[in-house]
Design an enzyme around this catalytic site. Structure first.
Site, mmCIF file in Angstrom:
data_model
loop_
_atom_site.group_PDB
_atom_site.id
_atom_site.type_symbol
_atom_site.label_atom_id
_atom_site.label_comp_id
_atom_site.label_asym_id
_atom_site.label_seq_id
_atom_site.Cartn_x
_atom_site.Cartn_y
_atom_site.Cartn_z
ATOM 1 N N CYS A 118 0.793 -1.129 0.037
ATOM 2 C CA CYS A 118 -0.059 0.062 0.073
ATOM 3 C C CYS A 118 0.683 1.174 0.119
ATOM 4 O O CYS A 118 1.984 1.321 0.202
ATOM 5 C CB CYS A 118 -0.866 0.219 1.245
ATOM 6 N N LEU A 169 -3.547 -1.838 -1.791
ATOM 7 C CA LEU A 169 -3.308 -2.980 -2.710
ATOM 8 C C LEU A 169 -3.695 -4.216 -1.875
ATOM 9 O O LEU A 169 -3.099 -4.507 -0.727
ATOM 10 C CB LEU A 169 -1.874 -3.127 -3.103
ATOM 11 N N ALA A 170 -4.753 -4.837 -2.123
ATOM 12 C CA ALA A 170 -5.393 -5.815 -1.331
ATOM 13 C C ALA A 170 -4.766 -7.073 -1.618
ATOM 14 O O ALA A 170 -4.893 -7.563 -2.574
ATOM 15 C CB ALA A 170 -6.921 -5.969 -1.625
ATOM 16 N N VAL A 171 -4.090 -7.678 -0.632
ATOM 17 C CA VAL A 171 -3.267 -8.954 -0.656
ATOM 18 C C VAL A 171 -3.919 -9.947 0.333
ATOM 19 O O VAL A 171 -4.092 -10.958 -0.113
ATOM 20 C CB VAL A 171 -1.883 -8.672 -0.326
ATOM 21 N N ASN A 214 1.349 -0.054 5.678
ATOM 22 C CA ASN A 214 1.779 -0.652 4.470
ATOM 23 C C ASN A 214 2.984 -1.985 4.689
ATOM 24 O O ASN A 214 3.817 -1.450 5.522
ATOM 25 C CB ASN A 214 2.592 0.513 3.619
ATOM 26 N N GLY A 215 2.543 -3.080 4.247
ATOM 27 C CA GLY A 215 3.414 -3.917 4.574
ATOM 28 C C GLY A 215 2.753 -5.453 4.556
ATOM 29 O O GLY A 215 1.552 -5.533 4.366
ATOM 30 N N GLU A 216 3.706 -6.283 5.124
ATOM 31 C CA GLU A 216 3.117 -7.774 5.329
ATOM 32 C C GLU A 216 3.684 -8.163 6.528
ATOM 33 O O GLU A 216 5.103 -8.121 6.746
ATOM 34 C CB GLU A 216 3.365 -8.568 4.192
ATOM 35 N N SER A 262 11.273 -12.744 -4.329
ATOM 36 C CA SER A 262 12.411 -12.121 -5.150
ATOM 37 C C SER A 262 13.722 -12.516 -4.368
ATOM 38 O O SER A 262 13.469 -12.856 -3.014
ATOM 39 C CB SER A 262 12.620 -10.628 -5.260
ATOM 40 N N GLY A 263 14.932 -12.730 -4.890
ATOM 41 C CA GLY A 263 16.059 -13.120 -4.446
ATOM 42 C C GLY A 263 17.133 -12.197 -3.855
ATOM 43 O O GLY A 263 18.191 -12.391 -3.582
#
Length: 616
Positions: free
Chosen positions: A2, A51-53, A78-80, A379-380
């Protein structure tokens, strides 16, 4: 993921300032295309783009908590948070009741239960603002590695904040002013935590929180890398790294929207993709979806050099076959990479000139293609900083230099301010900037932060310093780039190698273990070898690809010629006219001025688009 923004002002009524808040919030539309919201009260205004996750139906923001009809706190997040299930259970046991199933409400309720110490309990990537209505205080918090951005600008009676500088620049009190130190920070490849090139705009430093009260703004650190003795043997260390990676990838696969992996065919992205494929297969949710970038004609134009010895595409396709991935290649051409509209889109994503040319533009276009199929990508990124993958970890000249090691080892970014990247800049300006002196000063500041153990072998001590510099400075460049290019397309990119548990553990692993077989990233290679084809497990480190089409530098030179021919080009004030004429001479190989041309064009677009005031 977000975009967040807001304004705290103790000397005015912000319920009358909805228009300003809306302007700030609109700038974050790219970060949150699914929904938006605002919370306004007398001294606080919070905006949000979503941004709906997780929990798409619930979780609208800004999110508020009330008790007996009285507002307790409001959150723009904003985040996870990857351990939100465990935290929710703990909070429920403490008496909290939830109305949503995502992680946002866990953060809000966690703040009500633990106050600012909630940050210490979160595992994830996050940046958030909590307005505590009980005390009329604002708390800004950023994750430990700084994966998610958060900027702020103190004002005489409060603060303006937002995910990206563009949201602050939409406020009438914030102007795009850049002075000498700002320009140094922009060009010198230092990426000093907390600083931005814009005067007055600061970052919340990774692992820090900022508290805003009537009495002013204060900054506190809640996490930092610590020096701890490593007592495990090599086999146990390899097993611990593997166990951590499996847990991290498993946690980061949670999403209520399509998820994929970014696959280059290198060790890092292949490890993440292979572990993700195993997790999904075990859950009956496979195959893993993967995406790679390539350039039109790259197979014909590719020529190996000291940095990139092999092209990526065959290795990415090999790994995809090995794990049964649903694999796609996003192919880009030189015309798209030099399109001024794409340069402008890249600039708007960063709010600053990147100066790395097609590496930025191709990433932006790659993520645009990925977003057509997925909302979340793994991602790495950051494995090289963590496990010692870059060549400067193994270059005695770079290790011995009184400077950031990448400034010595990376062609084009070092030198006395007249390397390939800066060769078009005005000589008087370069002398005034003194980029080597600025870098050395920042380098010594960084060295003073490094935690050490007593009685450490001198070489191990130096490698701890180099690891710290990479994990706190160089990684910032790449994480910022990845966040801006992905979120410009509404794509959330997760970075398993930035999990703070893994970072803290590997940081304290002796260098002799990290390079036990004489190669780069020995520890990571050993931890994941069994899930990779031998060709990938043994592949030499290859950086993010650049286009090798000879038309690319020639197209750049055409753009540079147009800049030079326009007396209204603002970048001309920063360029050396003689060097510019030499770069445009018919007998000059455009490849030799590629880096410099990209920087000049980026500067010109930035000065034009952002109406920057240079105070040099």
């Amino acid at each position: 993921m977000c975009g967040i923004t807001g304004w705290v002002a103790y000397d005015r009524d912000l319920t009358l300032e909805r228009e300003v808040l809306d302007a700030m919030t609109t700038t974050q539309l790219c970060r949150g295309p699914d929904d938006g919201g605002a919370h306004l009260e007398r001294h606080a205004a919070l905006g949000h783009r979503r941004l709906a996750v997780l929990d798409p139906e619930g979780g609208a923001q800004p999110m508020t908590a009330e008790h007996d009809g009285r507002l307790l706190a409001a959150l723009s997040y904003n985040g996870e948070v990857y351990n939100h299930h465990e935290l929710r259970a703990e909070l429920v046991a403490a008496g909290h009741r939830f109305r949503t199933r995502g992680d946002t409400e866990v953060v809000l309720r966690g703040y009500l239960e633990w106050g600012e110490r909630v940050a210490e309990r979160l595992n994830g990537m996050f940046a958030f603002a909590v307005w505590d209505a009980r005390t009329e205080e604002l708390l800004l918090v950023r994750d430990r590695m700084g994966v998610k951005p958060l900027h702020y600008h103190p004002t005489p009676d409060g603060v303006v904040f937002g995910s990206e500088p563009k949201s602050l620049l939409a406020h009438p009190a914030v102007r795009p002013v850049v002075d000498l130190d700002g320009l140094r920070e922009l060009i010198a490849m230092t990426r000093t935590p907390g600083l931005t090139p814009y005067r007055g705009i600061a970052e919340v430093r990774p692992g820090h929180l900022v508290r805003v009260r009537r009495g002013g703004v204060s900054v506190h650190r809640y996490w930092a890398l610590e020096a701890r003795r490593h007592t495990q043997d090599l086999a146990t260390t390899i097993g611990t790294v593997r166990a951590l990676l499996e847990d991290i990838v498993h946690r980061q696969l949670e999403a209520d929207v399509p998820l994929c992996s970014l696959l280059s065919g290198g060790l890092d992205s292949s490890a993440v993709t292979a572990l993700a494929a195993r997790c999904l297969d075990a859950a009956g949710a496979g195959p893993v979806r993967s995406f790679a970038v390539d350039f039109t004609g790259q197979s014909e134009h590719f020529h190996p050099d000291a940095v990139r010895t092999t092209p990526d595409r065959p290795y990415a396709e090999l790994l995809a076959r090995h794990v049964g991935a649903d694999h796609s290649v996003i192919e880009l051409d030189s015309a798209a990479l030099t399109d001024p509209a794409q340069r402008l889109a890249t600039l708007r994503a960063r709010d600053l000139p990147g100066g790395v040319g097609d590496m930025d533009t191709s990433l932006l276009l790659l993520f645009r293609g990925v977003r057509e199929h997925s909302t979340v990508a793994l991602s790495g990124e950051s494995a090289d900083e963590l496990f010692g993958g870059y060549r400067w970890f193994h270059d005695p000249k770079a290790l011995d230099a009184d400077d950031f090691p990448w400034a010595t080892a990376v062609s084009g970014f070092g030198g006395a301010g007249t390397g390939p990247r800066e060769q078009l800049l005005d000589r008087e300006l370069l002398a005034k900037l003194d980029l080597p002196g600025y870098r050395r000063a920042r380098y010594r500041e960084a060295l003073a932060e490094v935690p050490h153990l007593p009685d450490t072998d001198p070489f191990e001590r130096r490698m701890r310093e180099v690891s710290y510099l990479n994990l706190t400075r160089f990684v910032r460049i790449l994480l910022d780039r990845k966040d801006r290019m992905s979120m410009a397309n509404g794509l959330e990119v997760r970075v398993p190698f930035c999990d703070h548990r893994l970072v803290q553990y590997v940081f304290n692993t002796p260098w002799t273990m990290k390079s036990f077989d004489g190669r780069e990233k020995s520890l990571l290679r050993a931890a994941v070898r069994d899930v990779l084809p031998a060709e990938i497990a043994d592949r030499m480190k290859s950086p993010y690809p650049i286009v090798q089409d000879p038309r690319y530098p020639e197209l750049l030179r055409r753009e540079l010629a147009a800049l030079a021919a326009d007396p209204g080009s603002p970048a001309l004030a920063l360029l050396d006219r003689r060097e510019l004429a030499d770069a445009l001479a018919p007998d000059t190989d455009p490849q030799t001025v590629r880096l410099a041309a990209d920087l000049a064009l980026d500067l010109n677009a930035w000065l034009t688009e952002y109406q920057v005031s240079l105070e040099l």
